[in-house]
Design a protein around this motif. Structure first.
Motif, PDB file in Angstrom:
ATOM      1  N   ILE A  61     -14.839  50.658  23.790  1.00 45.66           N
ATOM      2  CA  ILE A  61     -13.492  50.566  23.217  1.00 45.66           C
ATOM      3  C   ILE A  61     -12.639  51.754  23.655  1.00 45.66           C
ATOM      4  CG2 ILE A  61     -12.203  50.666  21.039  1.00 45.66           C
ATOM      5  CD1 ILE A  61     -14.503  48.960  19.835  1.00 45.66           C
ATOM      6  N   GLU A  62     -13.245  52.923  23.713  1.00 44.06           N
ATOM      7  CA  GLU A  62     -12.515  54.118  24.146  1.00 44.06           C
ATOM      8  C   GLU A  62     -12.021  53.962  25.587  1.00 44.06           C
ATOM      9  OE1 GLU A  62     -13.749  58.659  24.965  1.00 44.06           O
ATOM     10  OE2 GLU A  62     -14.246  57.892  22.975  1.00 44.06           O
ATOM     11  N   ASP A  63     -12.877  53.459  26.465  1.00 37.89           N
ATOM     12  CA  ASP A  63     -12.469  53.262  27.857  1.00 37.89           C
ATOM     13  C   ASP A  63     -11.392  52.189  27.977  1.00 37.89           C
ATOM     14  OD1 ASP A  63     -14.013  55.247  29.001  1.00 37.89           O
ATOM     15  OD2 ASP A  63     -15.763  53.961  29.162  1.00 37.89           O
ATOM     16  N   ARG A  64     -11.507  51.136  27.185  1.00 36.13           N
ATOM     17  CA  ARG A  64     -10.469  50.102  27.199  1.00 36.13           C
ATOM     18  C   ARG A  64      -9.133  50.683  26.742  1.00 36.13           C
ATOM     19  NH1 ARG A  64     -10.851  46.219  22.642  1.00 36.13           N
ATOM     20  NH2 ARG A  64      -9.522  47.808  21.752  1.00 36.13           N
ATOM     21  N   ASN A  65      -9.171  51.497  25.698  1.00 38.20           N
ATOM     22  CA  ASN A  65      -7.941  52.114  25.198  1.00 38.20           C
ATOM     23  C   ASN A  65      -7.319  53.045  26.238  1.00 38.20           C
ATOM     24  OD1 ASN A  65      -8.180  50.754  22.781  1.00 38.20           O
ATOM     25  ND2 ASN A  65      -9.102  52.473  21.702  1.00 38.20           N
ATOM     26  N   HIS A  66      -8.159  53.781  26.958  1.00 41.16           N
ATOM     27  CA  HIS A  66      -7.642  54.653  28.017  1.00 41.16           C
ATOM     28  C   HIS A  66      -6.953  53.823  29.099  1.00 41.16           C
ATOM     29  CE1 HIS A  66     -10.773  58.008  27.052  1.00 41.16           C
ATOM     30  NE2 HIS A  66      -9.807  57.954  26.165  1.00 41.16           N
ATOM     31  N   PHE A  67      -7.595  52.730  29.492  1.00 41.76           N
ATOM     32  CA  PHE A  67      -7.013  51.847  30.507  1.00 41.76           C
ATOM     33  C   PHE A  67      -5.667  51.309  30.024  1.00 41.76           C
ATOM     34  CE2 PHE A  67      -6.412  47.502  32.120  1.00 41.76           C
ATOM     35  CZ  PHE A  67      -6.336  47.766  33.473  1.00 41.76           C
ATOM     36  N   GLU A  68      -5.648  50.835  28.788  1.00 37.23           N
ATOM     37  CA  GLU A  68      -4.416  50.257  28.243  1.00 37.23           C
ATOM     38  C   GLU A  68      -3.311  51.293  28.081  1.00 37.23           C
ATOM     39  OE1 GLU A  68      -5.688  48.199  24.716  1.00 37.23           O
ATOM     40  OE2 GLU A  68      -6.320  46.446  25.858  1.00 37.23           O
ATOM     41  N   ALA A  69      -3.661  52.555  27.919  1.00 36.97           N
ATOM     42  CA  ALA A  69      -2.651  53.613  27.828  1.00 36.97           C
ATOM     43  C   ALA A  69      -2.109  53.981  29.207  1.00 36.97           C
ATOM     44  CB  ALA A  69      -3.245  54.847  27.149  1.00 36.97           C
ATOM     45  N   LEU A  70      -2.948  53.884  30.222  1.00 35.03           N
ATOM     46  CA  LEU A  70      -2.526  54.246  31.577  1.00 35.03           C
ATOM     47  C   LEU A  70      -1.585  53.219  32.202  1.00 35.03           C
ATOM     48  CD1 LEU A  70      -5.914  55.529  32.982  1.00 35.03           C
ATOM     49  CD2 LEU A  70      -3.814  56.867  32.808  1.00 35.03           C
ATOM     50  N   VAL A  71      -1.844  51.958  31.959  1.00 34.03           N
ATOM     51  CA  VAL A  71      -1.090  50.895  32.638  1.00 34.03           C
ATOM     52  C   VAL A  71       0.422  50.998  32.409  1.00 34.03           C
ATOM     53  CG1 VAL A  71      -0.747  48.392  32.799  1.00 34.03           C
ATOM     54  CG2 VAL A  71      -3.056  49.348  32.796  1.00 34.03           C
ATOM     55  N   PRO A  72       0.891  51.154  31.173  1.00 33.23           N
ATOM     56  CA  PRO A  72       2.346  51.270  31.004  1.00 33.23           C
ATOM     57  C   PRO A  72       2.935  52.481  31.732  1.00 33.23           C
ATOM     58  CG  PRO A  72       1.285  50.911  28.884  1.00 33.23           C
ATOM     59  CD  PRO A  72       0.203  51.137  29.888  1.00 33.23           C
ATOM     60  N   ARG A  73       2.192  53.586  31.774  1.00 31.87           N
ATOM     61  CA  ARG A  73       2.690  54.784  32.461  1.00 31.87           C
ATOM     62  C   ARG A  73       2.856  54.516  33.951  1.00 31.87           C
ATOM     63  NH1 ARG A  73       3.083  54.677  28.114  1.00 31.87           N
ATOM     64  NH2 ARG A  73       2.285  56.006  26.488  1.00 31.87           N
ATOM     65  N   ILE A  74       1.904  53.788  34.513  1.00 32.02           N
ATOM     66  CA  ILE A  74       1.971  53.453  35.941  1.00 32.02           C
ATOM     67  C   ILE A  74       3.234  52.648  36.228  1.00 32.02           C
ATOM     68  CG2 ILE A  74       0.877  52.067  37.755  1.00 32.02           C
ATOM     69  CD1 ILE A  74      -1.851  52.932  36.415  1.00 32.02           C
ATOM     70  N   TYR A  75       3.488  51.648  35.411  1.00 28.47           N
ATOM     71  CA  TYR A  75       4.662  50.801  35.626  1.00 28.47           C
ATOM     72  C   TYR A  75       5.960  51.533  35.293  1.00 28.47           C
ATOM     73  CZ  TYR A  75       1.926  46.765  36.896  1.00 28.47           C
ATOM     74  OH  TYR A  75       1.093  45.908  37.576  1.00 28.47           O
ATOM     75  N   GLU A  76       5.929  52.430  34.311  1.00 26.68           N
ATOM     76  CA  GLU A  76       7.123  53.210  33.974  1.00 26.68           C
ATOM     77  C   GLU A  76       7.565  54.098  35.132  1.00 26.68           C
ATOM     78  OE1 GLU A  76       6.035  55.353  30.474  1.00 26.68           O
ATOM     79  OE2 GLU A  76       6.235  53.604  29.173  1.00 26.68           O
ATOM     80  N   LEU A  77       6.606  54.500  35.956  1.00 28.34           N
ATOM     81  CA  LEU A  77       6.922  55.356  37.102  1.00 28.34           C
ATOM     82  C   LEU A  77       7.197  54.556  38.370  1.00 28.34           C
ATOM     83  CD1 LEU A  77       4.300  58.172  36.492  1.00 28.34           C
ATOM     84  CD2 LEU A  77       6.780  58.307  36.160  1.00 28.34           C
ATOM     85  N   GLY A  78       7.245  53.234  38.237  1.00 30.37           N
ATOM     86  CA  GLY A  78       7.559  52.385  39.378  1.00 30.37           C
ATOM     87  C   GLY A  78       6.344  51.948  40.171  1.00 30.37           C
TER      88      GLY A  78
END
Length: 88
Positions: A61-78
């Motif tokens: 669950i911790e790794d899934r949460n990390h993944f889910e937190a990273l994805v929006p940041r990636i898209y926010e930066l283009g």
């Protein structure tokens, strides 16, 4: 949104392309460990396995949460995630 976020990060002196590369690689690592913890969890059986299963589930669950937190940041930066898992 991506333009504003990218400009803010660039103004802070960060190379956004390098940052995106690192974020995408990190997202791939988090997704991979989530996958392997999932496999581990379903294969743990028996009395001893139950305690370890709980630990594996917490890590999963911790790794899934990390993944889910990273994805929006990636898209926010283009940036974006690869469309094909083999490219990930």
């Amino acid at each position: 949104m991506a333009k504003v976020a990218r400009e803010m990060v660039e103004r802070a002196g960060v190379n956004v392309d390098e940052l995106l590369e690192l974020l995408i690689r990190n997202a791939a690592a988090e997704l991979t460990t989530f996958y392997y913890y999932t496999i581990l969890r379903v294969n743990l059986i028996g009395l001893e396995g139950e305690g370890i299963k709980e630990i594996a589930e917490t890590a999963r669950i911790e790794d899934r949460n990390h993944f889910e937190a990273l994805v929006p940041r990636i898209y926010e930066l283009g940036g974006e995630l690869p469309a094909n898992m083999k490219d990930f």
